[in-house]
Enzyme design. Structure first.
Site, short mmCIF file in Angstrom:
data_model
loop_
_atom_site.label_atom_id
_atom_site.label_comp_id
_atom_site.label_asym_id
_atom_site.label_seq_id
_atom_site.Cartn_x
_atom_site.Cartn_y
_atom_site.Cartn_z
N LYS A 86 0.53 -0.94 -0.30
CA LYS A 86 0.26 -0.07 0.09
C LYS A 86 0.76 1.09 0.24
CE LYS A 86 -4.58 -2.14 1.59
NZ LYS A 86 -4.08 -2.93 1.78
N GLU A 108 -10.52 6.22 2.14
CA GLU A 108 -11.85 4.89 3.02
C GLU A 108 -10.72 4.44 3.68
OE1 GLU A 108 -10.62 5.00 0.01
OE2 GLU A 108 -10.09 3.16 -0.68
N SER A 376 2.08 -9.75 -0.38
CA SER A 376 1.66 -8.32 -0.31
C SER A 376 2.15 -7.63 1.23
CB SER A 376 -0.21 -7.52 -0.66
OG SER A 376 0.03 -9.37 0.24
#
Ligand SMILES: *Cc1c(COP(=O)(O)O)cnc(C)c1O
Length: 408
Positions: A86, A108, A376
């Site tokens: 991210k 969000e 990830s």
């Protein structure tokens, strides 16, 4: 004519009239940055000095021996600052916000990982930061809320609808409509209206660009298959982008939850339950009923628990370029357990879906085949869920003691 922001019949930008000029401003900033080679250089510099890039590829020697088939390699996005891929997206969008001269960011968040990453970026760049989070998620993800607030962000619990991620997205768009002049909306995955799917996957393509080079350097050839878990689709598109034009099979791992036939899963592509529709500003496969009402989703991994999927992946799925499979909660916990014990790696529950699929397929391939798994994120954040899944009695006692100390 190819319509802007469409991938086959998917994508688009279904936005309220008042937001059109803001979207045009964002598209212009993104197009300018993409055409300017110094922008990517600046981005790589930030990522190498703030977030541990390039992340390495680790050869999982013990797992390879254990399965006795293909070689298993792991791209280590878990080593990014804040613990997942991210960071690639939020730091990239942060640079664009600086270029656009805005001073405030909103986002969000569902499980809270994207909220923490955005709050981190805002702290570094000195932006004001507001995070929208469903009230249900605020209550069950307190550690991430704690960090967002300590990082200086304002966390606003959303009490509309089912009080989860999709409701937080709607509320963030409402804020943006009233504060377009100074505010940028940092969307967290390769979904939503154009240009987000393209922009987010462009920033995430840093994963695949590195991985392709590293595989050639370390193994002298490209992988046979690349595996990535798919929530909204940003880490998957990030690594897939490096191999799109190569004879490399791309495999997306969705959440089969309690099983694809139980109705309790989050698989939009590998199951029969997803259907095309328009919601949240774009067209893709959604988990919805015949009336277009969104269904409840389930996964042990909070980050895979989303009703839609990137329109780019919807199109790549339909064309057959990406193969979609799904792993159950049970398979994921087993894959995680094995990876911990055999390699000392701690994949996030989301990432463990990709590991589970690779483990299923590795024994049927030869020693010359290479499987590349995108890890990830790291699983430290999942300690509460994983401890419950392992039914660890000492952990339970620890939590009870804490509760007693607080007078519960
Ligand atoms: C958020 C998250 C995901 C899911 O998001 P994508 O956009 O599908 O990549 C996967 N893994 C981790 C570790 C995450 O934090």
């Amino acid at each position: 004519m190819k319509l802007r922001g469409y991938y086959g019949t998917f994508g688009g930008a279904f936005i309220p009239e008042v937001l059109v000029s803001t979207f045009e401003e964002l598209i212009a900033a993104f197009e300018t940055a993409k055409a300017d080679p110094s922008f990517w250089g600046e981005y790589e510099h930030v990522m190498s000095t703030y977030s541990c890039r390039p992340t390495p590829i680790t050869f999982a020697e013990n797992l390879t021996r254990h399965f006795g088939g293909a070689q298993i390699h792991v791209k280590r996005e878990d080593l990014n600052h804040t613990g997942a891929h991210k960071a690639n997206n939020v730091m990239g969008q942060g640079l664009l916000v600086k270029r656009m001269g805005k001073s405030r960011v909103i986002a969000e968040t569902g499980a809270g990982q994207h909220g923490v990453a955005t709050a981190t970026m805002a702290a570094k760049y000195g932006f004001e930061c507001t995070i929208y989070m469903g009230e249900t998620d605020v209550l069950r993800q307190r550690p991430n809320v704690f960090w967002m607030e300590r990082l200086g962000a304002q966390v606003i619990p959303v009490t509309d609808g089912s009080k989860i991620l999709k409701d937080a997205i709607n509320e963030a768009f409402r804020d943006w409509v009233s504060n377009m002049d100074n505010t940028h909306y940092v969307l967290g995955t390769a979904c939503g209206p154009h240009p987000y799917p393209e922009m987010v996957s462009w920033f995430q393509s840093i994963i695949g660009r590195e991985a392709r080079k590293q595989m050639l350097q370390q193994s002298g050839k490209l992988p046979t298959r690349v595996y990535a878990c798919v929530g909204g689709g940003s880490n998957a598109l990030g690594i897939f982008n490096g191999f799109m034009d190569d004879p490399v099979e791309l495999v997306g791992a969705e959440a089969a939850g309690k099983g694809l036939h139980t109705g309790e899963h989050a698989s939009r592509m590998a199951s029969e339950d997803g259907s095309p529709g328009v919601a949240q500003g774009y067209k893709t496969y959604f988990l919805q009923n015949e009336d277009g009402q969104m269904k409840e989703t389930h996964s042990v991994a909070a980050g895979l628990d989303y009703i839609g999927v990137s329109p780019i992946l919807a199109s790549l799925g339909d064309s057959g370029r990406v193969r979609f499979e799904a792993a159950t909660d049970q398979e994921v916990i087993e894959a995680l357990s094995l990876t911990l014990k055999m390699e000392g790696l701690i994949p996030a529950l989301e990432s463990a879906h990709a590991f589970a699929l690779a483990f299923k397929e590795a024994p049927n391939l030869s020693k010359d085949d290479i499987l590349l798994i995108n890890q990830s994120g790291r699983g430290d954040k999942d300690i509460f869920t994983i401890a419950d899944a392992f039914e660890d009695p000492h952990w339970k006692r620890f939590i009870q003691q804490k509760a007693e100390a607080y007078g519960a």
